[in-house]
Design a protein around this motif. Structure first.
Motif, PDB file in Angstrom:
ATOM      1  N   ALA A  33     -14.467 117.084  25.771  1.00 47.49           N
ATOM      2  CA  ALA A  33     -13.776 115.993  25.082  1.00 47.49           C
ATOM      3  C   ALA A  33     -12.383 115.792  25.677  1.00 47.49           C
ATOM      4  O   ALA A  33     -11.948 114.657  25.894  1.00 47.49           O
ATOM      5  N   ASP A  34     -11.688 116.887  25.964  1.00 46.60           N
ATOM      6  CA  ASP A  34     -10.370 116.798  26.593  1.00 46.60           C
ATOM      7  C   ASP A  34     -10.471 116.095  27.944  1.00 46.60           C
ATOM      8  O   ASP A  34      -9.666 115.212  28.247  1.00 46.60           O
ATOM      9  N   SER A  35     -11.463 116.465  28.720  1.00 43.95           N
ATOM     10  CA  SER A  35     -11.638 115.855  30.035  1.00 43.95           C
ATOM     11  C   SER A  35     -11.916 114.357  29.914  1.00 43.95           C
ATOM     12  O   SER A  35     -11.297 113.544  30.608  1.00 43.95           O
ATOM     13  N   LYS A  36     -12.813 113.993  29.005  1.00 46.93           N
ATOM     14  CA  LYS A  36     -13.147 112.570  28.834  1.00 46.93           C
ATOM     15  C   LYS A  36     -11.939 111.785  28.330  1.00 46.93           C
ATOM     16  O   LYS A  36     -11.643 110.695  28.830  1.00 46.93           O
ATOM     17  N   ALA A  37     -11.226 112.353  27.349  1.00 44.22           N
ATOM     18  CA  ALA A  37     -10.053 111.669  26.812  1.00 44.22           C
ATOM     19  C   ALA A  37      -8.985 111.511  27.887  1.00 44.22           C
ATOM     20  O   ALA A  37      -8.409 110.429  28.048  1.00 44.22           O
ATOM     21  N   SER A  38      -8.728 112.571  28.643  1.00 40.71           N
ATOM     22  CA  SER A  38      -7.717 112.510  29.698  1.00 40.71           C
ATOM     23  C   SER A  38      -8.079 111.463  30.744  1.00 40.71           C
ATOM     24  O   SER A  38      -7.226 110.670  31.168  1.00 40.71           O
ATOM     25  N   GLN A  39      -9.335 111.450  31.173  1.00 42.19           N
ATOM     26  CA  GLN A  39      -9.761 110.475  32.182  1.00 42.19           C
ATOM     27  C   GLN A  39      -9.635 109.047  31.661  1.00 42.19           C
ATOM     28  O   GLN A  39      -9.181 108.152  32.379  1.00 42.19           O
ATOM     29  N   THR A  40     -10.024 108.842  30.412  1.00 44.24           N
ATOM     30  CA  THR A  40      -9.942 107.509  29.808  1.00 44.24           C
ATOM     31  C   THR A  40      -8.490 107.052  29.710  1.00 44.24           C
ATOM     32  O   THR A  40      -8.155 105.907  30.058  1.00 44.24           O
ATOM     33  N   LEU A  41      -7.607 107.935  29.264  1.00 37.95           N
ATOM     34  CA  LEU A  41      -6.200 107.571  29.119  1.00 37.95           C
ATOM     35  C   LEU A  41      -5.535 107.382  30.482  1.00 37.95           C
ATOM     36  O   LEU A  41      -4.719 106.465  30.655  1.00 37.95           O
ATOM     37  N   GLU A  42      -5.892 108.216  31.461  1.00 33.72           N
ATOM     38  CA  GLU A  42      -5.350 108.045  32.819  1.00 33.72           C
ATOM     39  C   GLU A  42      -5.747 106.690  33.393  1.00 33.72           C
ATOM     40  O   GLU A  42      -4.934 106.000  34.007  1.00 33.72           O
ATOM     41  N   ARG A  43      -7.015 106.303  33.179  1.00 31.98           N
ATOM     42  CA  ARG A  43      -7.480 104.996  33.665  1.00 31.98           C
ATOM     43  C   ARG A  43      -6.691 103.865  33.002  1.00 31.98           C
ATOM     44  O   ARG A  43      -6.244 102.932  33.664  1.00 31.98           O
ATOM     45  N   ALA A  44      -6.526 103.955  31.691  1.00 30.20           N
ATOM     46  CA  ALA A  44      -5.792 102.925  30.955  1.00 30.20           C
ATOM     47  C   ALA A  44      -4.335 102.859  31.435  1.00 30.20           C
ATOM     48  O   ALA A  44      -3.787 101.769  31.652  1.00 30.20           O
ATOM     49  N   LEU A  45      -3.712 104.016  31.619  1.00 30.11           N
ATOM     50  CA  LEU A  45      -2.320 104.049  32.053  1.00 30.11           C
ATOM     51  C   LEU A  45      -2.152 103.584  33.495  1.00 30.11           C
ATOM     52  O   LEU A  45      -1.105 103.041  33.864  1.00 30.11           O
ATOM     53  N   GLY A  46      -3.178 103.783  34.312  1.00 27.83           N
ATOM     54  CA  GLY A  46      -3.124 103.307  35.693  1.00 27.83           C
ATOM     55  C   GLY A  46      -2.880 101.811  35.755  1.00 27.83           C
ATOM     56  O   GLY A  46      -2.207 101.311  36.663  1.00 27.83           O
TER      57      GLY A  46
END
Length: 157
Positions: A33-46
């Motif tokens: 869940a941490d990995s998925k959340a981090s990837q999702t937020l990194e994509r959004a912040l990109g």
């Protein structure tokens, strides 16, 4: 394709090591869940030109009374401490998001202060992140989210 049986040697290893399958399942689920959340937020912040560690720094500084904290206190309050806060804060200062200065009472202490440019970056990024957070948990009711937050609370201590 069905689930394959674990090799005997592996079964013996995990049994001998005292594995509790329920505990392992929870920990692995939290990590995924941490990995998925981090990837999702990194994509959004990109999309707004920030990284997750930069956003976390902006959020913590924005929530502090004067928009400024000593670097050691900033690290203690972050969701996750980046491996090199000096490098990140240097890049953020180059972009005009923060200003670094020495503490007036203890010159050994470096204080990081949010600038107007940092406020602007935070104002642009916050809605993007908060929308991504809502999408990540869209399948849960308010009561389930509250329960999940309570269950995961001990991980925060």
């Amino acid at each position: 394709m069905g689930k394959q049986a674990e090799p005997r040697r592996f079964r013996e290893l995990v049994r001998g090591a005292g594995r509790d399958r329920a505990a392992s399942r929870v920990v692995v689920s939290v990590l995924r869940a941490d990995s998925k959340a981090s990837q999702t937020l990194e994509r959004a912040l990109g999309a707004v030109g920030l990284s997750l560690p930069q956003f976390n720094v902006l959020m913590v500084l924005g929530a502090s009374p004067d928009g400024a904290l000593p670097i050691y206190e900033l690290n203690a309050r972050l969701v996750t401490s980046p491996p090199n806060m000096t490098w990140i804060s240097d890049r953020m200062e180059e972009r005009g998001f923060v200003h670094k200065r020495r503490d007036e009472t203890d010159r050994r202490v470096v204080v990081i202060e949010l600038t107007e440019g940092g406020w602007a970056a935070l104002e642009g990024a916050a809605p993007v992140v908060f929308e991504a957070e809502k999408e990540l948990v869209a399948g849960y009711s308010r009561a389930e989210l509250k329960d999940l937050g309570n269950l995961l609370g001990p991980f925060l201590d």
